[in-house]
Write an enzyme that holds these catalytic residues in place. Structure first.
Site, PDB file in Angstrom:
ATOM      1  N   ARG A   1     -11.364   8.544  -2.786  1.00  0.00           N
ATOM      2  CA  ARG A   1     -11.623   9.978  -2.552  1.00  0.00           C
ATOM      3  C   ARG A   1     -13.109  10.258  -2.328  1.00  0.00           C
ATOM      4  O   ARG A   1     -13.488  10.916  -1.361  1.00  0.00           O
ATOM      5  CB  ARG A   1     -11.109  10.773  -3.752  1.00  0.00           C
ATOM      6  CG  ARG A   1     -10.989  12.253  -3.499  1.00  0.00           C
ATOM      7  CD  ARG A   1     -10.477  12.963  -4.751  1.00  0.00           C
ATOM      8  NE  ARG A   1      -9.248  12.345  -5.250  1.00  0.00           N
ATOM      9  CZ  ARG A   1      -8.768  12.515  -6.476  1.00  0.00           C
ATOM     10  NH1 ARG A   1      -9.410  13.299  -7.330  1.00  0.00           N
ATOM     11  NH2 ARG A   1      -7.652  11.924  -6.851  1.00  0.00           N
TER      12      ARG A   1
ATOM     13  N   ASP B   1       0.050   5.082   0.742  1.00  0.00           N
ATOM     14  CA  ASP B   1      -0.188   6.062   1.809  1.00  0.00           C
ATOM     15  C   ASP B   1      -0.242   5.368   3.174  1.00  0.00           C
ATOM     16  O   ASP B   1      -1.123   4.541   3.405  1.00  0.00           O
ATOM     17  CB  ASP B   1      -1.520   6.765   1.508  1.00  0.00           C
ATOM     18  CG  ASP B   1      -2.010   7.643   2.626  1.00  0.00           C
ATOM     19  OD1 ASP B   1      -1.261   8.544   3.023  1.00  0.00           O
ATOM     20  OD2 ASP B   1      -3.131   7.423   3.115  1.00  0.00           O
TER      21      ASP B   1
ATOM     22  N   SER C   1      -5.105   5.310  -4.325  1.00  0.00           N
ATOM     23  CA  SER C   1      -4.919   6.704  -4.747  1.00  0.00           C
ATOM     24  C   SER C   1      -4.779   6.885  -6.254  1.00  0.00           C
ATOM     25  O   SER C   1      -4.122   6.102  -6.931  1.00  0.00           O
ATOM     26  CB  SER C   1      -3.677   7.276  -4.067  1.00  0.00           C
ATOM     27  OG  SER C   1      -3.455   8.585  -4.532  1.00  0.00           O
TER      28      SER C   1
ATOM     29  N   GLY D   1      -7.101   4.230   3.110  1.00  0.00           N
ATOM     30  CA  GLY D   1      -7.351   3.225   2.072  1.00  0.00           C
ATOM     31  C   GLY D   1      -8.684   3.380   1.347  1.00  0.00           C
ATOM     32  O   GLY D   1      -8.981   2.647   0.421  1.00  0.00           O
TER      33      GLY D   1
ATOM     34  N   ASP E   1       0.887  -1.151   0.000  1.00  0.00           N
ATOM     35  CA  ASP E   1       0.000   0.000   0.000  1.00  0.00           C
ATOM     36  C   ASP E   1       0.943   1.224   0.000  1.00  0.00           C
ATOM     37  O   ASP E   1       2.098   1.116   0.416  1.00  0.00           O
ATOM     38  CB  ASP E   1      -0.846  -0.054   1.277  1.00  0.00           C
ATOM     39  CG  ASP E   1      -1.643   1.194   1.486  1.00  0.00           C
ATOM     40  OD1 ASP E   1      -2.448   1.529   0.616  1.00  0.00           O
ATOM     41  OD2 ASP E   1      -1.453   1.846   2.532  1.00  0.00           O
TER      42      ASP E   1
ATOM     43  N   ASN F   1      -3.334   9.520  -7.181  1.00  0.00           N
ATOM     44  CA  ASN F   1      -2.108  10.330  -7.213  1.00  0.00           C
ATOM     45  C   ASN F   1      -0.858   9.489  -6.985  1.00  0.00           C
ATOM     46  O   ASN F   1       0.230  10.045  -6.768  1.00  0.00           O
ATOM     47  CB  ASN F   1      -2.181  11.419  -6.131  1.00  0.00           C
ATOM     48  CG  ASN F   1      -3.255  12.451  -6.442  1.00  0.00           C
ATOM     49  OD1 ASN F   1      -3.196  13.119  -7.475  1.00  0.00           O
ATOM     50  ND2 ASN F   1      -4.244  12.572  -5.575  1.00  0.00           N
TER      51      ASN F   1
ATOM     52  N   ASP G   1      -1.643  -0.438   5.937  1.00  0.00           N
ATOM     53  CA  ASP G   1      -1.833   0.289   7.201  1.00  0.00           C
ATOM     54  C   ASP G   1      -3.316   0.454   7.527  1.00  0.00           C
ATOM     55  O   ASP G   1      -3.650   1.045   8.548  1.00  0.00           O
ATOM     56  CB  ASP G   1      -1.180   1.676   7.150  1.00  0.00           C
ATOM     57  CG  ASP G   1      -1.967   2.642   6.284  1.00  0.00           C
ATOM     58  OD1 ASP G   1      -2.328   2.259   5.150  1.00  0.00           O
ATOM     59  OD2 ASP G   1      -2.236   3.765   6.737  1.00  0.00           O
TER      60      ASP G   1
END
Ligand code: B16
Ligand code: MG
Length: 214
Positions: A50, A12, A117, A47, A10, A119, A171
């Site tokens: 958006r 972020d 994401s 996770g 993962d 991004n 996470d």
């Protein structure tokens, strides 16, 4: 764990700490709308895509928003968030994370990103990690969010590996469940570290080396 050939990370909260930028950006947007938002609510966004994150934030709103307005709010958050991302450099990657990734490569493991994401590539570009990964599965190639296993199954497919030859490091509880649903070995770190849903819990990324060599 001789059968593990690929490790899916993962992004972020595992590779880097963009979670603080997500928090600051959502906080700014929520404050402007007069919606209560704190670290506890923020932890529920780990996770989560958006638009689903926005729905969680709007649970505290007295006003309801139509789809057009929701898109405007999400875009505003994303533009604030991307301004933070533009400040990122390789220094935003800890020594432990950096060294673990390169050690795994040296040992012949295939490495992938499995992130919600949109991004992800920008973050990997700014931190100069794009070339470390053999595959990037992210918010741009999935239709179902974690805990759906899609993002990890796509990552395994990109690595040309069957899911049971892969390990997932996450996470977020939703991400661990996604990894379990993909029938992969799951490793919980950071916020998910105190839960009992993962195959293993670790304190720091380099702890996966001893698990892999077991
Ligand atoms: P974006 P991960 C997730 O990244 C974040 O944890 C989550 O908070 C965010 O809403 C999601 O990405 C979508 O991000 O707005 O950049 O598309 O943990 O799956 O790497
Ligand atoms: Mg995460």
């Amino acid at each position: 764990m001789k059968h593990i050939k690929g490790v899916i990370f993962d992004l972020d909260g595992v590779i880097c700490h963009t979670d603080k930028y997500h928090y600051l950006s959502w906080k700014k947007v929520a404050d402007e709308l007069g919606i209560e938002f704190d670290e506890k609510i923020n932890n529920r966004l780990r996770g989560v895509s958006r638009m689903e994150s926005l729905e969680i934030i709007l649970e505290k709103s007295v006003k309801s928003y139509n789809d057009y307005e929701k898109n405007q709010i999400a875009e505003k958050k994303n533009s604030i968030y991307r301004q933070y991302l533009m400040t990122m450099t390789p220094n935003d990657i800890s020594r432990d994370v950096h060294d673990t990734l390169y050690l795994l490569r040296d040992k012949g493991y295939y490495l992938a990103i499995g992130s919600s994401s949109k991004n992800a590539k920008l973050i990997l570009e700014k931190t100069q990690l794009l070339n470390v990964f053999d595959a990037i599965s992210d918010g741009t190639n999935i239709t179902h969010s974690k805990p759906n296993p899609e993002v990890f199954l796509k990552a395994a497919e990109m690595l040309n590996l069957p899911p049971n030859n892969c390990m997932v490091v996450e996470d977020a509880i939703s991400g661990i469940i996604a990894g379990n649903n993909a029938k992969m070995i799951t490793i919980a770190i950071g916020d998910a570290n105190n839960s009992e849903v993962a195959t293993y819990n670790i304190e720091k990324l380099s702890d996966i080396i001893s698990i892999l060599e077991n």
